[in-house]
Enzyme design. Structure first.
Site, short mmCIF file in Angstrom:
data_model
loop_
_atom_site.label_atom_id
_atom_site.label_comp_id
_atom_site.label_asym_id
_atom_site.label_seq_id
_atom_site.Cartn_x
_atom_site.Cartn_y
_atom_site.Cartn_z
N LYS A 1 40.45 45.84 42.10
CA LYS A 1 41.91 45.97 42.08
C LYS A 1 42.38 47.42 42.18
CE LYS A 1 44.10 42.72 41.63
NZ LYS A 1 44.60 41.62 42.49
O1 P1T Z 1 43.88 39.04 42.57
P1 P1T Z 1 42.67 38.79 43.47
O2 P1T Z 1 42.64 39.71 44.61
O3 P1T Z 1 42.59 37.36 43.89
O4 P1T Z 1 41.37 39.12 42.61
C1 P1T Z 1 40.91 38.23 41.63
C2 P1T Z 1 40.20 38.91 40.49
C3 P1T Z 1 38.85 38.64 40.27
N1 P1T Z 1 38.17 39.21 39.27
C4 P1T Z 1 38.76 40.07 38.42
C5 P1T Z 1 37.94 40.66 37.32
C6 P1T Z 1 40.12 40.39 38.57
O5 P1T Z 1 40.67 41.27 37.72
C7 P1T Z 1 40.86 39.77 39.61
C8 P1T Z 1 42.34 39.96 39.74
N2 P1T Z 1 42.96 40.72 38.78
C9 P1T Z 1 44.32 40.74 38.62
C10 P1T Z 1 45.14 39.87 39.20
C11 P1T Z 1 44.83 41.82 37.75
O6 P1T Z 1 46.03 41.85 37.48
O7 P1T Z 1 44.01 42.64 37.35
#
Ligand code: P1T
Length: 364
Positions: free
Chosen positions: A47
């Site tokens: 992220k």
């Molecule tokens: O949001 P996305 O691109 O689908 O990623 C998913 C995801 C997977 N694994 C971890 C540890 C994550 O932190 C996330 C997504 N995180 C958020 C939406 C956030 O606000 O940190």
């Protein structure tokens, strides 16, 4: 060539793609199993990329005023850490709204980077005023110069992955030669990725299908309890159930998650136990200190490959699994400590106890 970077934001992304040969062998796979290891990014997760992209885009649009703007974001933590890192460097204040279930480690990292953190009830529906989204909106209305960059709707979220994560994977796979001992199609044949906002999977999918291999199969991983998987019949049995894995799954469909079936070809559901067992397998066999959603992605990959023996048993096909963050975020969580400290004694632990003539302690 290594060179001096201007700041930590320049160390976001450019993460390694690492062979998961031992896990592949344990599961009898002939295809290549490759992990995109995102905890090696400066802020510790996939992220970071979108935090950097959203801040830079807002700056270009003149929406951020150094010394005045207050960046407010509802997040499961990692986007918050990326934003707090970017804003520490650039001189903006940050408020993060964070559901209670998210780890203490994330809150500590956020506060260490200078952000304010407001905890919100995990069980609050996304559209309730008490949810992390509701509280962020309320704060934004009242706080001067408050701005929500909004990862759930911001085009720069999937775009960051279409422009960086996807191309890095393609470049790594294309530039690694096929040899007799390590056969490679030199294409990305399958990508497996969990979904939270859906930005990672939607952006990577576009990079793969538009610029590299239109037949690349993109598989989404969704935890039991969430409603993101398609068709929705996959979700009905567990909808609303609580789960421990952080960062993936929601009770609403974020705008940036593509619902186009040509972007995400298939979905697979996973549960906490299989996710955390897979984390342990990645640590023990591959030496990779990944977080919980990496385990979800790996267990989803292995389950999906069970249904696709044609792929699992073809040497040279490249199956890429996205490993979004690292264990730094979860060191105090029971699921980690339980497995790390209180597992079955190993043969070596038994030998040590014999040598030291002490009873085998199961809890040291
Ligand atoms: O949001 P996305 O691109 O689908 O990623 C998913 C995801 C997977 N694994 C971890 C540890 C994550 O932190 C996330 C997504 N995180 C958020 C939406 C956030 O606000 O940190």
């Amino acid at each position: 060539m290594p060179q001096i970077l201007n700041n930590a934001l320049e160390a976001v992304g450019n993460t390694p793609l690492i062979r998961l040969d031992k896990v592949a062998k344990l599961h009898g796979l002939k295809c290549n199993l490759l992990g995109k290891v995102e905890f090696m990014s400066a802020g510790g997760s996939v992220k970071d990329r979108i935090a950097k992209a959203m801040v830079e885009a807002a700056e270009q649009e003149g929406k951020l005023v150094p010394g005045k703007s207050v960046v407010i974001e509802p997040t499961s933590g990692n986007t918050g850490i990326g934003l707090a890192m970017a804003c520490a460097i650039k001189g903006y204040s940050v408020i993060i709204t964070l559901p209670n279930k998210m780890s203490l480690e994330k809150e500590a990292a956020l506060r260490a980077l200078g952000a304010e953190v407001v905890r919100t009830p995990t069980e609050a529906a996304w559209d309730s005023p008490q949810s992390h989204i509701g509280i962020a909106r309320k704060l934004q209305k009242e706080i001067p110069y408050g701005i929500i960059l909004d990862q759930y709707g911001n085009i720069n979220n999937p775009l960051a992955h279409e422009m960086t994560t996807g191309p890095e994977i393609i470049e790594a796979v294309k530039s690694t030669p096929s040899t007799s001992s390590r056969v490679s199609s030199q294409k990305v044949d399958v990508v497996v990725c969990g979904a939270g906002t859906g930005g990672t999977i939607s952006g990577i999918s576009r990079a793969m299908k538009k610029t590299h291999n239109k037949d690349c199969i993109v598989v989404g991983v969704d935890p039991d309890g969430s409603i993101l998987a398609v068709p929705s019949s996959l979700n009905t049995k567990t909808e609303g159930d609580a789960y421990v894995v952080e960062g993936i799954g929601y009770d609403f469909i974020p705008d940036v998650l593509s619902r186009d079936p040509t972007d995400i070809d298939e979905w697979i559901k996973t549960n906490d136990t299989e996710a955390f067992d897979a984390v342990q397998a990645l640590m023990r066999n591959e030496g990779l200190l990944v977080g919980g959603s990496s385990g979800s992605a790996l267990s989803g990959t292995l389950k999906w490959l069970e249904t696709r023996k044609d792929i699992a048993e073809t040497s040279g096909l490249n199956v890429v699994v996205i490993l979004p963050d690292g264990i730094r975020n979860y060191m105090s969580k029971d699921w980690f400590l339980g497995r790390a400290l209180h597992g079955e004694p190993t043969p070596l632990a038994q030998a040590i106890a014999r040598v030291l003539q002490e009873p085998i302690a199961n809890n040291v």
